[in-house]
Design an enzyme around this catalytic site. Structure first.
Site, PDB file in Angstrom:
ATOM      1  CG  ASP A 424      -1.932  -1.189   1.124  1.00  0.00           C
ATOM      2  OD1 ASP A 424      -2.016  -1.790   0.089  1.00  0.00           O
ATOM      3  OD2 ASP A 424      -2.769  -1.262   2.343  1.00  0.00           O
ATOM      4  CG  ASP A 444      -3.081  -5.007  -3.076  1.00  0.00           C
ATOM      5  OD1 ASP A 444      -2.956  -5.702  -4.130  1.00  0.00           O
ATOM      6  OD2 ASP A 444      -3.958  -5.249  -2.162  1.00  0.00           O
TER       7      ASP A 444
END
Length: 696
Positions: A424, A444
């Site tokens: 992230d 991600d």
């Protein structure tokens, strides 16, 4: 045009009406083709800041072809016993921007909203027999021409300023910005809906009642009329004072149709090379060392504390070389600019300013990922030039370590920056544009429900098998997602052997991501994209798209079934000019790479057919296509032994052809590898001519 700058909040003893550009208490007066604009806080950067364009307290007052532009409380219809008429007018604002007490009739007007979750009208009457109320006839309810956010499904026709509010919308066009419920209460604790009249009749458009029946009925305080009981003559004191010259020729306005297939796009002519070693005039200086003749601060936080608080004054912070160990929330309501000292502004690898910290947030815990951000931009506009944002927290599983984050509805621009993290790394809830910027992470590492456009930037995973993006959108029509335009996708420095990096996985079913004209390194897996998880794929409604990419990872032959290769016409919606509602916040003066335009570049090479020599083939299926397309023939030397079970069967179906078998594979490449038997199901796509020979 009348333009005016107001003072708000007003001193004690004064009223909101005093901020108005036009104020009148006259009777029987008409205005033609005049724009009334309150330019103060026109973009809403300052909250709870009332700026009226007009305060109308007279009786029998008409406006024809006029415009009223403001933010909160744009148009006040102030006379409790007055009548007003608005024809072919444009009225825009954000919060309760048509409000007051008079009986007002709007014919052929356009009502433009600027703010999500807000109401267009706030009407008040003292009782059911009082004169006031609003009737909108042949009116368009849509986004304001200068709206900067996606308003789809988030705006309400009105809320009751008093319990006897009366608003009728008839024969009008309700654009897709209208929330399905149509109307809202004044507040959760003070609904004011006891005696309201919220009514609709014969409207069209995606926001109309008939397209949102369940939500309208669930609201419970609005009515769908079966006949028009609010004609001009029946609601006005009389019509002698109304200019009806064009009454019969008025056509209901409709939203402008945007041609998203046209190749037109933003044209840039800036330069990414400039003098980055001299602070601009008025800049606040941050330096590790004192500088003669300058007031300096030794931390960026101290400089932020010293910045002007007014939203109308930019806070420009020039940062001299060094590593600054800080965690920052940039919350100035206006514009904040970070400029890192640089003698090579077009090369992020030569940056000399780093902001860093080491903190991670447990993604399975109760906290928010943004709490881990090295810099979190929560103010309206944030700009960064030649600054590195780094989160040095380790690579623990399920620990978010963000380098940067931008809040919902806010804007962030970066040129020549670097953003480092692990899981992230970069959170985009608002809007973000990067140019010649480097972004590194693993799980991600570019994620969020906002809109991100990455031009000529480098995206570098530092771990194999992870997904670069995790995008989501509120609905399948929300204008959000990520676009990677002429970017380079390569592993981070020091990484090697990556073979299964994913371009993205869907945070929800409406995820929307495009890679256009990008170099995809061999680290990108053949499938290109991945599902969220086996138990929750979330791929049904995704837009995972590629357009004219190149490089060893760009082959489309084995791409995931839920991804797509775009045509020129489909790619046009992702052009920079179409992707954001407005590009006015992007600093094009430093952008010298032209964003992609539909039709540029070329598609990757077509997938090729192949023939194999087989030493033993106990089951052979051959097919001949009736297609006239001829693909290049590539021959590979593979020795394949296929051994079928005793219960061998071959199922042939016209259309897809399914073959189930048990196989051993021997490849003659200097080494012989014989793996255990594998049950394999293969699909040969539809054919028009089929020949089959099976030997048991």
């Amino acid at each position: 045009m009348f333009a005016h700058t107001s003072s708000s909040p007003l001193p004690s003893g004064h009223s909101d009406a005093e901020t108005a550009t036009l104020a009148t208490a006259s009777n029987r007066i008409s205005f033609y083709n005049i724009n009334f604009i309150n330019s103060d806080n026109l973009d809403g950067l300052e909250a709870s800041y009332v700026t009226l364009a007009a305060s109308i307290y007279g009786n029998d007052i008409g406006f024809y072809g006029c415009a009223f532009e403001g933010w909160q409380d744009t148009l006040l219809t102030g006379a409790t016993a007055g009548y007003q008429y608005y024809e072919s007018c444009y009225i825009s604002g954000a919060i309760d921007f048509i409000w007051g007490y008079s009986k007002s009739y709007f014919k052929g007007c356009t009502i433009g909203a600027k703010k999500a979750k807000s109401a267009m009208t706030a009407q008040s009457r003292a009782s059911a027999s009082a004169i006031g109320g609003y009737i909108f006839d042949q009116t368009l309810f849509t986004s304001a021409t200068d709206a900067t956010v996606d308003l789809t499904g988030t705006v309400y026709l009105g809320r009751p300023y008093s319990a006897y509010a009366l608003v009728v919308v008839k024969n009008s066009y309700l654009d897709d910005i209208i929330n399905p419920s149509g109307w809202k209460v004044w507040s959760a604790t003070d609904p004011r809906t006891d005696h309201t009249t919220f009514a609709e009749f014969a409207n069209v458009g995606p926001g109309a009642w008939q397209n949102n029946v369940a939500a309208r009925q669930a609201f419970g305080n609005a009515t769908l009329l079966t006949s028009d009981t609010y004609s001009l003559a029946s609601v006005m004191d009389n019509t002698a004072w109304i200019d009806s010259t064009y009454w019969n020729s008025i056509v209901t306005p409709e939203p402008a149709v945007v041609n998203t297939t046209a190749p037109n796009n933003v044209t840039v002519s800036g330069s990414s090379s400039y003098n980055g070693t001299v602070p601009p005039t008025g800049a606040i200086i941050v330096s590790k060392n004192a500088i003669d003749g300058m007031t300096t601060y030794d931390t960026i936080q101290a400089a932020l504390n010293a910045a002007p608080t007014s939203s109308k004054t930019n806070a420009t912070i020039f940062i001299y070389p060094g590593t600054y160990n800080e965690q920052l929330i940039v919350n100035k309501s206006g514009t904040t600019i970070f400029m890192g000292y640089s003698d090579s502004t077009d090369d992020y690898s030569k940056n000399q300013v780093t902001i860093q910290q080491s903190y991670g947030e447990d993604t399975q815990g109760t906290g928010s990922d943004v709490d881990a951000a090295t810099v979190y931009a929560t103010g309206n506009y944030f700009y960064a030039y030649n600054v590195n944002f780094r989160n040095n927290n380790g690579t623990q599983q399920n620990i978010a370590s963000l380098g940067f984050a931008v809040k919902s509805s806010k804007y962030a621009f970066m040129h020549g920056c670097q953003i480092y993290g692990n899981q992230d790394t970069l959170y985009i809830s608002g809007n973000m544009f990067t140019f010649k910027t480097y972004i590194e992470g693993n799980v991600d590492f570019i994620f969020g429900a906002g809109s991100g456009y990455f031009l000529n930037s480098t995206i570098s995973p530092n771990e194999d098998g992870d997904s670069i993006t995790a995008a989501k959108r509120a609905t399948n029509t929300t204008a959000a997602g990520f676009v990677f335009d002429q970017c380079t996708i390569v592993p981070a420095a020091g990484s090697s052997g990556f073979k299964n990096v994913s371009l993205g996985r869907p945070w929800n079913n409406f995820a929307r991501v495009l890679y256009a004209g990008c170099y995809l390194d061999g680290s990108v897996g053949s499938a290109g994209w991945t599902q969220w998880s086996k138990s929750s794929p979330q791929t049904d409604g995704v837009t995972f798209a590629e357009y004219h990419n190149y490089g060893p990872g760009s082959s489309t032959c084995k791409r995931a079934s839920f991804s797509e290769q775009l045509s020129d016409s489909d790619a046009a919606q992702f052009q920079l000019a179409n992707f954001f509602p407005t590009t006015s916040w992007i600093d094009f003066s430093v952008v010298d790479v032209q964003p992609f335009t539909a039709g540029f570049g070329s598609a990757p090479a077509a997938c090729v057919s192949s023939s194999s020599s087989s030493s033993s083939m106990l089951s052979t299926i051959s097919s001949t296509s009736s297609s006239s397309v001829t693909l290049p023939l590539v021959t590979t030397q593979v020795t394949t032994t296929i051994i079928q079970k005793a219960t061998t069967f071959t199922t042939l179906t016209q259309g897809d052809i399914t073959s189930t078998s048990v196989t051993y594979v021997t490849e003659n490449d200097g080494l012989t590898v014989t793996p255990p038997a594998v049950l394999k199901t293969s699909i040969i796509k539809a054919t028009s001519v089929l020949t089959s020979t099976t030997t048991k």
